[in-house]
Design a protein around this motif. Structure first.
Motif, PDB file in Angstrom:
ATOM      1  N   UNK A   1       0.772  -1.192  -0.086  1.00 25.15           N
ATOM      2  CA  UNK A   1       0.069  -0.126  -0.102  1.00 25.15           C
ATOM      3  C   UNK A   1       0.891   1.494   0.055  1.00 25.15           C
ATOM      4  N   UNK A   2       1.875   1.277   0.729  1.00 24.82           N
ATOM      5  CA  UNK A   2       2.879   2.588   0.946  1.00 24.82           C
ATOM      6  C   UNK A   2       3.548   2.520  -0.578  1.00 24.82           C
ATOM      7  N   UNK A   3       3.932   1.316  -1.138  1.00 28.53           N
ATOM      8  CA  UNK A   3       4.542   1.416  -2.421  1.00 28.53           C
ATOM      9  C   UNK A   3       3.782   2.081  -3.553  1.00 28.53           C
ATOM     10  N   UNK A   4       2.264   1.982  -3.418  1.00 30.45           N
ATOM     11  CA  UNK A   4       1.466   2.545  -4.387  1.00 30.45           C
ATOM     12  C   UNK A   4       1.417   3.959  -4.334  1.00 30.45           C
ATOM     13  N   UNK A   5       1.579   4.439  -3.206  1.00 28.16           N
ATOM     14  CA  UNK A   5       1.714   6.005  -2.882  1.00 28.16           C
ATOM     15  C   UNK A   5       2.996   6.545  -3.607  1.00 28.16           C
ATOM     16  N   UNK A   6       4.003   5.852  -3.947  1.00 27.65           N
ATOM     17  CA  UNK A   6       5.123   6.052  -4.732  1.00 27.65           C
ATOM     18  C   UNK A   6       5.292   6.101  -6.079  1.00 27.65           C
ATOM     19  N   UNK A   7       4.141   5.678  -6.697  1.00 26.49           N
ATOM     20  CA  UNK A   7       3.994   5.068  -8.201  1.00 26.49           C
ATOM     21  C   UNK A   7       4.901   6.314  -9.115  1.00 26.49           C
ATOM     22  N   UNK A   8       4.716   7.565  -8.755  1.00 26.61           N
ATOM     23  CA  UNK A   8       5.343   8.388  -9.598  1.00 26.61           C
ATOM     24  C   UNK A   8       6.614   9.113  -9.304  1.00 26.61           C
ATOM     25  N   UNK A   9       7.240   8.568  -8.510  1.00 28.77           N
ATOM     26  CA  UNK A   9       8.558   8.770  -7.935  1.00 28.77           C
ATOM     27  C   UNK A   9       9.572   8.013  -8.820  1.00 28.77           C
ATOM     28  N   UNK A  10      10.572   8.898  -9.353  1.00 29.47           N
ATOM     29  CA  UNK A  10      11.525   8.522 -10.142  1.00 29.47           C
ATOM     30  C   UNK A  10      12.362   7.394  -9.330  1.00 29.47           C
ATOM     31  N   UNK A  11      12.472   7.566  -8.244  1.00 28.58           N
ATOM     32  CA  UNK A  11      13.507   6.612  -7.418  1.00 28.58           C
ATOM     33  C   UNK A  11      13.014   6.602  -5.788  1.00 28.58           C
ATOM     34  N   UNK A  12      12.656   5.370  -5.398  1.00 31.12           N
ATOM     35  CA  UNK A  12      11.891   5.302  -4.179  1.00 31.12           C
ATOM     36  C   UNK A  12      12.869   5.758  -2.900  1.00 31.12           C
ATOM     37  N   UNK A  13      14.082   5.945  -3.227  1.00 31.67           N
ATOM     38  CA  UNK A  13      14.886   6.369  -2.134  1.00 31.67           C
ATOM     39  C   UNK A  13      14.937   8.025  -2.209  1.00 31.67           C
ATOM     40  N   UNK A  14      14.576   8.605  -3.008  1.00 32.13           N
ATOM     41  CA  UNK A  14      14.624  10.054  -3.277  1.00 32.13           C
ATOM     42  C   UNK A  14      13.344  10.552  -3.425  1.00 32.13           C
ATOM     43  N   UNK A  15      12.398  10.610  -2.624  1.00 32.63           N
ATOM     44  CA  UNK A  15      10.937  10.999  -2.627  1.00 32.63           C
ATOM     45  C   UNK A  15      10.720  12.429  -2.709  1.00 32.63           C
TER      46      UNK A  15
ATOM     47  N   UNK B   1      16.545   1.644   1.419  1.00 29.87           N
ATOM     48  CA  UNK B   1      15.348   2.668   0.799  1.00 29.87           C
ATOM     49  C   UNK B   1      14.541   2.900   1.911  1.00 29.87           C
ATOM     50  N   UNK B   2      13.980   1.887   2.676  1.00 29.79           N
ATOM     51  CA  UNK B   2      12.747   2.059   3.446  1.00 29.79           C
ATOM     52  C   UNK B   2      12.805   2.597   4.655  1.00 29.79           C
ATOM     53  N   UNK B   3      13.756   2.096   5.302  1.00 38.28           N
ATOM     54  CA  UNK B   3      14.028   2.324   6.844  1.00 38.28           C
ATOM     55  C   UNK B   3      14.183   3.901   7.102  1.00 38.28           C
ATOM     56  N   UNK B   4      14.683   4.631   6.190  1.00 34.56           N
ATOM     57  CA  UNK B   4      14.688   6.181   6.270  1.00 34.56           C
ATOM     58  C   UNK B   4      13.504   6.773   6.473  1.00 34.56           C
ATOM     59  N   UNK B   5      12.257   6.092   5.904  1.00 37.39           N
ATOM     60  CA  UNK B   5      10.894   6.584   6.041  1.00 37.39           C
ATOM     61  C   UNK B   5      10.233   6.157   7.718  1.00 37.39           C
ATOM     62  N   UNK B   6      10.747   5.001   8.049  1.00 36.48           N
ATOM     63  CA  UNK B   6      10.214   4.362   9.409  1.00 36.48           C
ATOM     64  C   UNK B   6      11.112   4.769  10.593  1.00 36.48           C
ATOM     65  N   UNK B   7      12.421   5.256  10.483  1.00 36.28           N
ATOM     66  CA  UNK B   7      13.350   5.527  11.743  1.00 36.28           C
ATOM     67  C   UNK B   7      13.019   6.941  11.992  1.00 36.28           C
ATOM     68  N   UNK B   8      12.004   7.238  12.653  1.00 38.46           N
ATOM     69  CA  UNK B   8      11.629   8.442  13.105  1.00 38.46           C
ATOM     70  C   UNK B   8      11.088   8.425  14.693  1.00 38.46           C
ATOM     71  N   UNK B   9      11.713   9.053  15.716  1.00 40.61           N
ATOM     72  CA  UNK B   9      11.461   8.989  17.060  1.00 40.61           C
ATOM     73  C   UNK B   9      10.053   9.400  17.347  1.00 40.61           C
TER      74      UNK B   9
END
Length: 244
Positions: free
Chosen positions: A120-134, A169-177
């Protein structure tokens, strides 16, 4: 029938999914429940209250129910999907279906032991050129969704995210206090290597993940800056590793 859209941006529009769900009976992104069941069984108890985000027409909820998980709430923003899935599972007591946006969950605080999303979160990123640079817009959308997930989790609850995105790629989105959870990473073979992230509410980030958060803060990467990558054959779009 071919359900591939003319371009990936269509995955962001509910009209595409409504049309697809009118004729497609079932589809499982990243493989069926049996592929990662052994991982979930270590983190999800049979008596847990479970929320599935962006359930779609996946067989996962039904398969989980058959495996003994009988308190499952499913949401999707497609009314066509919810109507069809509700009718299909009318004889599954304890399983409910709701039309809802994951950015605005209508549940009370601390309502669920487990919240699951698969693609589901992947589907939010469909127009991104790169999933690690949103883009900042996509990052804001994901942040709002994750804030809602954290709010709806009970203390000690687990958020389970299933994706093709690697930890880099993904942990930088989740790793927030501010989400108030720890992160553990697992993987399974579903044709490709797919990843299962388990975030536990009320636990602190590991030193490694805390360092990642600090690094992003120092670089002002949350929301991250938009970075243009060289256009080469390695810079595939977000769906390049999904088995369509």
């Amino acid at each position: 029938m071919n359900y591939l859209p003319e371009n990936n941006s269509r995955y962001k529009h509910v009209e595409y999914w409504d049309d697809r769900y009118r004729t497609e009976e079932t589809y499982d992104w990243f493989g069926s429940f049996c592929k990662f069941r052994y991982l979930l069984e270590n983190h999800v108890k049979k008596e847990d209250y479970i929320l599935v985000l962006g359930c779609g027409n996946s067989s996962m909820s039904g398969d989980m129910y058959s495996a003994g998980y009988h308190s499952i709430t499913n949401i999707d923003y497609s009314s066509v999907c919810i109507h069809a899935m509700s009718a299909r599972h009318k004889d599954y007591p304890g399983m409910t279906w709701h039309e809802m946006d994951l950015q605005e969950l209508s549940f009370s605080d601390a309502s669920f032991d487990v919240i699951v999303e698969k693609g589901t979160l992947d589907a939010i990123m469909v127009e991104e050129k790169s999933p690690w640079n949103l883009s900042s817009q996509t990052t804001a959308t994901i942040h709002k969704a994750l804030t809602e997930v954290s709010r709806c989790l009970k203390p000690g609850g687990r958020f389970v995210s299933i994706t093709f995105a690697s930890p880099f790629i993904r942990k930088r989105l989740y790793a927030h206090t501010e989400y108030s959870w720890s992160i553990k990473t697992y993987s399974y073979d579903g044709g490709f290597e797919y990843y299962v992230y388990v975030m536990t509410k009320g636990e602190e980030l590991s030193s490694e993940d805390a360092a990642l958060e600090k690094q992003q803060t120092e670089r002002n990467e949350y929301p991250p800056d938009i970075v243009t990558l060289p256009e080469d054959k390695t810079a595939d779009d977000f769906l390049s590793r999904i088995d369509l």
